[in-house]
Design a protein around this motif. Sequence first.
Motif, mmCIF file in Angstrom:
data_model
loop_
_atom_site.group_PDB
_atom_site.id
_atom_site.type_symbol
_atom_site.label_atom_id
_atom_site.label_comp_id
_atom_site.label_asym_id
_atom_site.label_seq_id
_atom_site.Cartn_x
_atom_site.Cartn_y
_atom_site.Cartn_z
ATOM 1 N N ALA A 9 46.651 42.558 44.341
ATOM 2 C CA ALA A 9 45.443 42.524 45.161
ATOM 3 C C ALA A 9 44.823 43.911 45.289
ATOM 4 C CB ALA A 9 45.775 41.963 46.541
ATOM 5 N N VAL A 10 45.670 44.927 45.486
ATOM 6 C CA VAL A 10 45.158 46.286 45.613
ATOM 7 C C VAL A 10 44.449 46.721 44.336
ATOM 8 C CG1 VAL A 10 45.807 48.706 45.916
ATOM 9 C CG2 VAL A 10 46.863 46.951 47.338
ATOM 10 N N SER A 11 45.066 46.464 43.196
ATOM 11 C CA SER A 11 44.460 46.859 41.928
ATOM 12 C C SER A 11 43.146 46.126 41.678
ATOM 13 C CB SER A 11 45.433 46.590 40.770
ATOM 14 O OG SER A 11 46.581 47.403 40.886
ATOM 15 N N SER A 12 43.077 44.875 42.101
ATOM 16 C CA SER A 12 41.872 44.086 41.850
ATOM 17 C C SER A 12 40.672 44.606 42.616
ATOM 18 C CB SER A 12 42.123 42.619 42.206
ATOM 19 O OG SER A 12 43.084 42.060 41.336
ATOM 20 N N THR A 13 40.890 45.304 43.745
ATOM 21 C CA THR A 13 39.745 45.860 44.458
ATOM 22 C C THR A 13 39.015 46.892 43.603
ATOM 23 O OG1 THR A 13 41.082 47.600 45.507
ATOM 24 C CG2 THR A 13 40.859 45.511 46.697
ATOM 25 N N MET A 14 39.707 47.494 42.625
ATOM 26 C CA MET A 14 39.064 48.489 41.765
ATOM 27 C C MET A 14 37.980 47.871 40.894
ATOM 28 S SD MET A 14 42.119 51.093 40.679
ATOM 29 C CE MET A 14 43.010 52.017 41.933
ATOM 30 N N TYR A 15 38.005 46.541 40.718
ATOM 31 C CA TYR A 15 36.933 45.886 39.984
ATOM 32 C C TYR A 15 35.573 46.141 40.631
ATOM 33 C CZ TYR A 15 39.540 42.926 36.665
ATOM 34 O OH TYR A 15 40.291 42.444 35.624
ATOM 35 N N LEU A 16 35.549 46.373 41.940
ATOM 36 C CA LEU A 16 34.296 46.562 42.656
ATOM 37 C C LEU A 16 33.730 47.967 42.497
ATOM 38 C CD1 LEU A 16 35.248 44.707 45.955
ATOM 39 C CD2 LEU A 16 33.750 43.858 44.152
ATOM 40 N N VAL A 17 34.539 48.893 42.005
ATOM 41 C CA VAL A 17 34.111 50.292 41.931
ATOM 42 C C VAL A 17 32.881 50.484 41.046
ATOM 43 C CG1 VAL A 17 34.787 52.597 41.146
ATOM 44 C CG2 VAL A 17 36.343 51.243 42.560
ATOM 45 N N PRO A 18 32.822 49.926 39.810
ATOM 46 C CA PRO A 18 31.613 50.139 39.005
ATOM 47 C C PRO A 18 30.348 49.607 39.667
ATOM 48 C CG PRO A 18 33.410 49.367 37.622
ATOM 49 C CD PRO A 18 33.869 49.221 39.042
ATOM 50 N N SER A 19 30.451 48.496 40.397
ATOM 51 C CA SER A 19 29.276 47.962 41.079
ATOM 52 C C SER A 19 28.784 48.927 42.147
ATOM 53 C CB SER A 19 29.608 46.609 41.717
ATOM 54 O OG SER A 19 29.949 45.657 40.734
ATOM 55 N N LEU A 41 33.229 37.469 43.356
ATOM 56 C CA LEU A 41 33.928 36.191 43.277
ATOM 57 C C LEU A 41 35.338 36.390 42.738
ATOM 58 C CD1 LEU A 41 34.113 33.108 43.367
ATOM 59 C CD2 LEU A 41 33.009 33.055 41.109
ATOM 60 N N GLY A 42 35.478 37.216 41.700
ATOM 61 C CA GLY A 42 36.795 37.453 41.131
ATOM 62 C C GLY A 42 37.748 38.093 42.113
ATOM 63 N N VAL A 43 37.273 39.107 42.843
ATOM 64 C CA VAL A 43 38.136 39.772 43.815
ATOM 65 C C VAL A 43 38.505 38.806 44.938
ATOM 66 C CG1 VAL A 43 38.251 41.642 45.512
ATOM 67 C CG2 VAL A 43 37.258 42.053 43.260
ATOM 68 N N TYR A 44 37.561 37.966 45.361
ATOM 69 C CA TYR A 44 37.869 36.985 46.406
ATOM 70 C C TYR A 44 38.967 36.026 45.954
ATOM 71 C CZ TYR A 44 37.525 32.888 49.371
ATOM 72 O OH TYR A 44 37.838 31.842 50.190
ATOM 73 N N LEU A 45 38.911 35.584 44.703
ATOM 74 C CA LEU A 45 39.932 34.667 44.203
ATOM 75 C C LEU A 45 41.309 35.318 44.188
ATOM 76 C CD1 LEU A 45 37.986 33.000 41.237
ATOM 77 C CD2 LEU A 45 38.651 31.923 43.390
ATOM 78 N N VAL A 46 41.345 36.636 43.953
ATOM 79 C CA VAL A 46 42.636 37.326 43.899
ATOM 80 C C VAL A 46 43.182 37.593 45.288
ATOM 81 C CG1 VAL A 46 43.833 39.431 43.188
ATOM 82 C CG2 VAL A 46 42.145 38.390 41.674
ATOM 83 N N VAL A 47 42.343 38.088 46.191
ATOM 84 C CA VAL A 47 42.846 38.557 47.487
ATOM 85 C C VAL A 47 42.633 37.561 48.613
ATOM 86 C CG1 VAL A 47 42.390 40.933 46.810
ATOM 87 C CG2 VAL A 47 40.709 39.715 48.197
ATOM 88 N N GLY A 48 41.880 36.508 48.372
ATOM 89 C CA GLY A 48 41.528 35.603 49.454
ATOM 90 C C GLY A 48 42.491 34.463 49.658
#
Length: 291
Positions: free
Chosen positions: A239-249, A276-283
């Motif tokens: 979950a922590v790593s997946s938050t990095m997906y939001l960095v480029p945005s 949506l992707g981050v929500y699916l991972v951490v939600g």
Amino acid sequence: MNLLDRIAPPLFIFIWATGYLVAKLAAPYADPLTFLSWRYAGVVALMLGLALAARAAWPSRRDMLHLAVAGIGIQALYLAGVWVSIRQGLPAGTAALIVNLQPVLVAALAPMVGERVTPRQWLGVGFGLAGVVLVIWHKLTLGASFGLPLLLCLMALLGITAGTLYQKRFVPHFDLRTGQVVQFAASLAVTLPLAWWLEPMRIEWNASVLVAMAWSILVLTAGGISLMFYMLRHGRVTAVSSTMYLVPSVTSVMAWLMFGETLGAQAIAGMGVTLLGVYLVVGQRTPETAS
């Protein structure tokens, strides 16, 4: 869930996203490894002062070794790989795409630290990567041959992935002040000799470099790295790593506001897909250990 648990992820994303802007600000005036060496030395001085003032507990010799190994991956290899690859000509968009493969690798290797990744989370990892591609597609230059810069960026990806998993596995709990003294001292011990060997060690102490250095030490490292370690301690590494997906945005929005860079409909759509992707991972609550 306390207040810090709630605000840590968005605050971390904002801080981490500024790293690309800091690199852009300092790049014309400082050699990358030289700049990073000064940055690491500044962090060691800052955290050592805080640790001594608070009489913080120091890790055992065994934990110091584990912290040093993890720190070399998370700091020295990751930052050196990204900064030098971009300086050597690799487009920032391409570098960002490569580094943002990290959540995929972390998800694949999560069983090594006792985590199980559900099908829903794998779907989220896929959506997150697709969103990142949409956000930075117009900045990609994938047809050219970059050789060494591409290898350096892959080194950065492997360094931060291995370092994150290693730390989660061997030393998840430590004082953030003394732990960062150990990690950044180890990173300095690796980076400074390379800077002396490979660079003229040029750094112009103008306003841009001073702002970039201060932000790197006080915000990106003391703030961003500390938040990442806090989230790793209290959450799941996937979950922590997946938050990095939001960095480029977030970086794209900042670059649009600060430098007037283009922010088109495709990038905006990519931000939505990434969310949506981050929500699916951490939600979704999932078991903490593998079955």
